[in-house]
Design an enzyme around this catalytic site. Structure first.
Site, PDB file in Angstrom:
ATOM      1  N   TYR A 187       0.807  -1.226   0.000  1.00 17.35           N
ATOM      2  CA  TYR A 187       0.000   0.000   0.000  1.00 17.35           C
ATOM      3  C   TYR A 187       0.842   1.279   0.000  1.00 17.35           C
ATOM      4  O   TYR A 187       1.887   1.351   0.642  1.00 17.35           O
ATOM      5  CB  TYR A 187      -0.850   0.050   1.275  1.00 17.35           C
ATOM      6  CG  TYR A 187      -2.247  -0.537   1.178  1.00 17.35           C
ATOM      7  CD1 TYR A 187      -2.962  -0.556  -0.002  1.00 17.35           C
ATOM      8  CD2 TYR A 187      -2.854  -1.041   2.321  1.00 17.35           C
ATOM      9  CE1 TYR A 187      -4.238  -1.080  -0.053  1.00 17.35           C
ATOM     10  CE2 TYR A 187      -4.134  -1.574   2.285  1.00 17.35           C
ATOM     11  CZ  TYR A 187      -4.823  -1.591   1.093  1.00 17.35           C
ATOM     12  OH  TYR A 187      -6.079  -2.106   1.052  1.00 17.35           O
ATOM     13  N   GLU A 188       0.299   2.313  -0.667  1.00 16.42           N
ATOM     14  CA  GLU A 188       0.787   3.697  -0.579  1.00 16.42           C
ATOM     15  C   GLU A 188       2.285   3.833  -0.842  1.00 16.42           C
ATOM     16  O   GLU A 188       2.987   4.557  -0.145  1.00 16.42           O
ATOM     17  CB  GLU A 188       0.453   4.298   0.798  1.00 16.42           C
ATOM     18  CG  GLU A 188      -0.959   4.093   1.272  1.00 16.42           C
ATOM     19  CD  GLU A 188      -2.018   4.507   0.247  1.00 16.42           C
ATOM     20  OE1 GLU A 188      -1.696   5.301  -0.660  1.00 16.42           O
ATOM     21  OE2 GLU A 188      -3.158   4.032   0.348  1.00 16.42           O
ATOM     22  N   GLY A 189       2.749   3.159  -1.871  1.00 16.23           N
ATOM     23  CA  GLY A 189       4.172   3.120  -2.161  1.00 16.23           C
ATOM     24  C   GLY A 189       4.782   1.926  -1.458  1.00 16.23           C
ATOM     25  O   GLY A 189       4.792   1.860  -0.225  1.00 16.23           O
TER      26      GLY A 189
END
Length: 580
Positions: free
Chosen positions: A438-440
């Site tokens: 997630y998220e990078g």
């Protein structure tokens, strides 16, 4: 599945010692965060999570979200639990008072999400994304957009999403191809027609909230290529009339739901915008500056994803301990009494449980230390703001790695029954595995640490953090040595290493750094407990801290070789040779 018991006392200790909530509450901005209110929030949301969200965790995994005739259906009980969440005001803890929030520190918002996520990680993603949408609009939306969207997002009546990823643009957001065409005439003059497809949109479609406010990245006509040509648009599921009432549905739809390894109750949507060329959105912020605006939301989300490591580790630890207390198997080795004992009495099981507890508590300490720095940055402390920037990739990467490790140990403690779905232990591992992506991804977080974050103040912002740890840990030789080695690696990366060398060593260095900070913060907790704080933890905290400092910190020291090994060996053979 073992019922969830909120770890209230350990959370309060972390909020007081690691975040420093009393110092934060001394500011005018956060003066309402008095001790009684903090305790009431931590206790209250813990009880809410245990009573409302936790009982739905297993049913959510078994039944999952389903797409039926364009409508996403959730298992029975989800709607009522979400309505109760909104009614009790938990969504509004740290949101701006001007739009109906309570204006409390981000630290307390982290605690709300920690409890909700430990109770039900998949369900917690719904409010987690809304918190990020609120922050993005608060910082980059126009006054009109804030007035229209923020009050109902803050209350939780509406939910929010972030729409970045496309089939041909994963981590390379600059490759996205969704478009936004200006509307010059008619009812929607001044707005934009949005067209494109987005994938992996968490809670992109559902019926729990009355409206869904999508934040969508797209390109204007003649926009520059790459990330410099991306703009951000607010695209509501239902149009909002001038009086705040809901109008017709916008031209957007959920095409399908992903069939995932875990978090099955969280609908992960493929979203299509503008199938009929009538999807209307509004520009947020300046043209071609959308990635900057979205990263406001993403930085918040990275902290909250690191929080997920704490959440799922706590839940798996509780379940493993319960099983180990109940499961009777074999006599204690070397005991003259050959009566079988609970497996928690066996040395290796005891080792695994202590490792689970130490890692979980250490990530929690790092989480609240980071949150406290965010709050200090919000009241004008620039040094704290920079420190928070440095801590975010450590928390996100190492915290989520810990979540995977701890849930895996939980399965091991269950033995064969851990591999059998009926115990629920496997669900925690399956749910945990998305967080490092997630998220990078965690590799991207580590790359951020050794490039942009190492560059803050010419590297001195990061070096000063490790110097402070080394000084404070003068009586903890191994921790002090780890902090000193982190300084040495940081200077080598800054002064000598090529970019490839830095990136090749970024993941081990990120882990070293996170363990150093977490060990420091655990040390502070143990000192506070020794001085009378949290009497209920007087027996356990010294042991979990000692385990972390004596066993996990030395492991991190061993990562230095990988951090400074350079990139030559990685490219000693061609890609074809490596594959073949």
């Amino acid at each position: 599945m073992t019922p969830f018991t909120p770890p209230t006392q350990d959370q309060l200790l972390a909020i007081r010692v690691n975040a420093g909530i009393e110092e934060i509450a001394a500011s005018e901005k956060f003066a309402h965060a008095e001790a009684d209110l903090v305790e009431a929030i931590v206790d209250g949301v813990g009880q809410f999570a245990a009573g409302e969200f936790a009982p739905l965790n297993r049913i959510g995994d078994l039944e999952g979200a389903k797409l039926e005739n364009g409508v996403v259906r959730l298992p029975h009980g989800f709607k009522e639990a979400y309505e109760s969440y909104v009614e009790q005001g938990w969504n509004a803890i740290a949101s701006p008072e001007a739009h109906g929030g309570q204006g409390l520190p981000f630290t307390l918002s982290c605690n709300v999400l920690e409890n909700l996520g430990s109770a039900n990680m998949a369900f917690c993603l719904l409010p987690m994304l809304s918190v990020g949408a609120i922050e993005a609009l608060e910082h980059h939306g126009s006054a009109d957009q804030q007035a229209i969207y923020l009050p109902d997002l803050v209350s939780g009546k509406w939910s929010g999403t972030m729409n970045l990823t496309e089939p041909a643009a994963g981590s390379d957001v600059g490759a996205l191809r969704s478009t936004a065409m200006p509307i010059e005439n008619g009812e929607h003059a001044g707005k934009y027609k949005i067209k494109g497809q987005k994938i992996y949109i968490t809670w992109g479609e559902h019926e729990l909230a009355e409206n869904i406010i999508h934040l969508v990245l797209a390109r204007l006509p003649d926009a520059p290529e790459g990330s410099r040509g991306i703009s951000l648009f607010v695209v509501p599921k239902y149009h909002v009339n001038t009086d705040g009432s809901l109008g017709n549905r916008n031209d957007l739809r959920c095409v399908s739901l992903e069939h995932k390894l875990g978090i099955n109750a969280s609908p992960t949507c493929v979203m299509s915008y503008g199938d009929n060329d009538e999807c209307i959105g509004e520009l947020v912020g300046e043209p071609n500056r959308g990635l900057m605006a979205m990263f406001t939301m993403m930085n918040n989300a990275r902290i909250n994803v690191g929080n997920q490591g704490t959440q799922i580790a706590e839940r798996a630890t509780q379940q493993a301990i319960s099983y180990a207390m109940d499961r009777v198997q074999s006599a204690r080795a070397g005991s003259p009494d050959k009566t079988p004992v609970a497996i928690i009495e066996h040395p290796d099981v005891r080792r695994m449980i202590l490792r689970m507890k130490a890692l979980t508590e250490a990530v929690r300490a790092l989480l609240y230390y980071c949150a406290g720095q965010v709050d200090r940055g919000a009241i004008g402390n620039a040094d704290a703001g920079n420190r928070a920037e440095i801590l975010v990739p450590m928390l996100k990467a190492w915290g989520t790695d810990v979540g995977v490790e701890v849930t895996g140990i939980g399965i091991q403690i269950h033995g064969g029954m851990g591999f059998v779905e009926e115990t629920g232990a496997a669900q925690h591992w399956r749910d945990s595995r998305i967080a490092p992506i997630y998220e990078g991804t965690n590799g991207i977080q580590a790359a951020d640490l050794v490039t942009r974050k190492l560059g803050l103040e010419g590297g001195e912002a990061m070096i000063s953090l490790f110097d402070e740890i080394a000084r404070d840990a003068s009586n903890e030789a191994t921790l002090s040595l780890l902090a000193t080695e982190c300084v040495n690696v940081a200077r080598w990366m800054r002064d000598e290493a090529s970019l490839d060398d830095r990136l090749a060593g970024s993941v081990p260095f990120c882990t070293m750094s996170a363990v150093a900070v977490a060990g420091w913060q655990m040390m502070k907790q143990a000192e506070a407990v020794a001085n009378g704080a949290a009497p209920s933890l007087a027996k356990t905290k010294p042991v979990s801290t000692r385990f972390f400092l004596d066993r996990i910190v030395p492991e991190a020291l061993g990562l230095k070789a990988g951090a400074i090994a350079g990139s030559d060996l990685l490219y000693a053979i061609s890609s074809e040779q490596l594959a073949g």
